[in-house]
Motif scaffolding. Structure first.
Motif, PDB file in Angstrom:
ATOM      1  N   PHE A   1      -0.385 -34.913   9.135  1.00 43.64           N
ATOM      2  CA  PHE A   1      -0.658 -35.984   8.833  1.00 43.64           C
ATOM      3  C   PHE A   1      -1.866 -36.363   8.072  1.00 43.64           C
ATOM      4  O   PHE A   1      -2.001 -37.335   7.425  1.00 43.64           O
ATOM      5  N   GLY A   2      -2.969 -35.932   8.801  1.00 41.83           N
ATOM      6  CA  GLY A   2      -4.297 -36.066   8.211  1.00 41.83           C
ATOM      7  C   GLY A   2      -4.456 -35.750   6.741  1.00 41.83           C
ATOM      8  O   GLY A   2      -4.959 -36.502   6.283  1.00 41.83           O
ATOM      9  N   LYS A   3      -3.956 -34.677   6.666  1.00 44.24           N
ATOM     10  CA  LYS A   3      -3.811 -34.073   5.169  1.00 44.24           C
ATOM     11  C   LYS A   3      -3.186 -35.096   4.248  1.00 44.24           C
ATOM     12  O   LYS A   3      -3.802 -35.415   3.175  1.00 44.24           O
ATOM     13  N   TYR A   4      -1.941 -35.547   4.740  1.00 47.53           N
ATOM     14  CA  TYR A   4      -1.423 -36.532   3.690  1.00 47.53           C
ATOM     15  C   TYR A   4      -2.022 -37.954   3.746  1.00 47.53           C
ATOM     16  O   TYR A   4      -2.217 -38.239   2.533  1.00 47.53           O
ATOM     17  N   LEU A   5      -2.599 -38.482   4.735  1.00 46.41           N
ATOM     18  CA  LEU A   5      -3.342 -39.565   4.848  1.00 46.41           C
ATOM     19  C   LEU A   5      -4.730 -39.454   3.838  1.00 46.41           C
ATOM     20  O   LEU A   5      -4.806 -40.297   3.072  1.00 46.41           O
ATOM     21  N   GLY A   6      -5.145 -38.187   3.971  1.00 47.18           N
ATOM     22  CA  GLY A   6      -6.403 -38.084   3.341  1.00 47.18           C
ATOM     23  C   GLY A   6      -6.206 -37.798   1.842  1.00 47.18           C
ATOM     24  O   GLY A   6      -6.923 -38.423   0.834  1.00 47.18           O
ATOM     25  N   LEU A   7      -4.867 -37.083   1.264  1.00 43.93           N
ATOM     26  CA  LEU A   7      -4.527 -37.459   0.004  1.00 43.93           C
ATOM     27  C   LEU A   7      -4.360 -38.435  -0.633  1.00 43.93           C
ATOM     28  O   LEU A   7      -4.804 -39.134  -1.704  1.00 43.93           O
ATOM     29  N   VAL A   8      -3.453 -39.276   0.093  1.00 41.41           N
ATOM     30  CA  VAL A   8      -3.066 -40.749  -0.432  1.00 41.41           C
ATOM     31  C   VAL A   8      -4.415 -41.584  -0.402  1.00 41.41           C
ATOM     32  O   VAL A   8      -4.523 -42.360  -1.673  1.00 41.41           O
ATOM     33  N   LEU A   9      -5.243 -41.492   0.701  1.00 42.88           N
ATOM     34  CA  LEU A   9      -6.520 -42.381   0.334  1.00 42.88           C
ATOM     35  C   LEU A   9      -7.236 -41.727  -0.493  1.00 42.88           C
ATOM     36  O   LEU A   9      -8.065 -42.616  -1.571  1.00 42.88           O
ATOM     37  N   GLY A  10      -7.667 -40.671  -0.754  1.00 42.29           N
ATOM     38  CA  GLY A  10      -8.309 -39.986  -1.868  1.00 42.29           C
ATOM     39  C   GLY A  10      -7.905 -40.318  -3.210  1.00 42.29           C
ATOM     40  O   GLY A  10      -8.688 -40.672  -4.147  1.00 42.29           O
ATOM     41  N   PHE A  11      -6.789 -40.273  -3.727  1.00 43.17           N
ATOM     42  CA  PHE A  11      -6.143 -40.304  -4.799  1.00 43.17           C
ATOM     43  C   PHE A  11      -6.020 -41.854  -5.221  1.00 43.17           C
ATOM     44  O   PHE A  11      -6.139 -42.220  -6.350  1.00 43.17           O
ATOM     45  N   SER A  12      -5.884 -42.668  -4.136  1.00 39.18           N
ATOM     46  CA  SER A  12      -5.779 -44.232  -4.370  1.00 39.18           C
ATOM     47  C   SER A  12      -7.253 -44.541  -4.764  1.00 39.18           C
ATOM     48  O   SER A  12      -7.377 -45.671  -5.539  1.00 39.18           O
ATOM     49  N   LEU A  13      -8.171 -43.974  -4.013  1.00 40.53           N
ATOM     50  CA  LEU A  13      -9.441 -44.286  -4.401  1.00 40.53           C
ATOM     51  C   LEU A  13      -9.910 -43.954  -6.001  1.00 40.53           C
ATOM     52  O   LEU A  13     -10.728 -44.878  -6.498  1.00 40.53           O
TER      53      LEU A  13
END
Length: 200
Positions: free
Chosen positions: A103-115
């Motif tokens: 879940f942390g990996k998914y959240l990090g990916l979405v957050l990073g790429f939306s940034l």
């Protein structure tokens, strides 16, 4: 896959925009969950379909070209980014949230790429839309995306499209047919796997 993704994107986009409820521009809405979802499930085909769905919706609704361009870039960055990076270092190439690290990996990916998408917004909109893009893509991808991805990858046994050169690996593989012996053979494989990995 492309046409399905485009249709899904339009169905989540056009009705909500017609209500005029959201005032953040044409690129923001419930549809912001789709790049991550369709990217992880359908790979590049899902991302391409989302871009085409965005363009078709923009033609129907008369969305300004600048907003459409930004939306297409955000779709591409989030969708392709999540799809390609999720599988880096993965041993099974499956999408699941059984452990908090997934879940942390998914959240990090979405957050990073939306940034990244939010950063690009400064090229399209005076003052940018960093906060709006990051919040919308991240919140929608978590609240809507996690349940949908969980459903598709567990109960529905959906075969995700993987990046080139990768193959999905399963701990145990077998086919259960109407033949009574096939059930015994699969059970034996499961027992062997459990014994080898010291699973009680």
């Amino acid at each position: 896959h492309i046409l399905r993704a485009a249709l899904i994107y339009m169905l989540l986009d056009i009705p909500l925009q017609l209500t005029g409820f959201l005032q953040f521009g044409g690129g923001i809405g419930l549809k912001n969950c789709l790049p991550a979802i369709l990217g992880l499930l359908l790979g590049g085909w899902g991302v391409l379909g989302s871009v085409l769905g965005s363009l078709a919706g923009a033609l129907i609704l008369g969305t300004p070209l600048r907003e459409v361009g930004l939306e297409c870039i955000c779709i591409f960055v989030v969708g392709m980014g999540c799809w390609l990076v999720w599988h880096l270092g993965s041993t099974t190439n499956r999408i699941h949230f059984k452990r908090i690290i997934n879940f942390g990996k998914y959240l990090g990916l979405v957050l990073g790429f939306s940034l990244i998408g939010g950063g690009i917004s400064f090229l399209f909109v005076p003052g940018g839309m960093m906060g709006t893009i990051v919040i919308s893509y991240t919140v929608m991808s978590v609240l809507v995306g996690v349940p949908i991805l969980t459903l598709f990858n567990s109960a529905m046994c959906f075969d995700c499209i993987l990046p080139p050169g990768l193959k999905q690996r399963w701990h145990v593989e077998g086919i259960i047919t109407s033949d009574v012996m096939s059930l015994g053979e699969v059970n034996e494989k499961i027992d062997d796997f459990a014994f080898e990995n010291k699973i009680p």
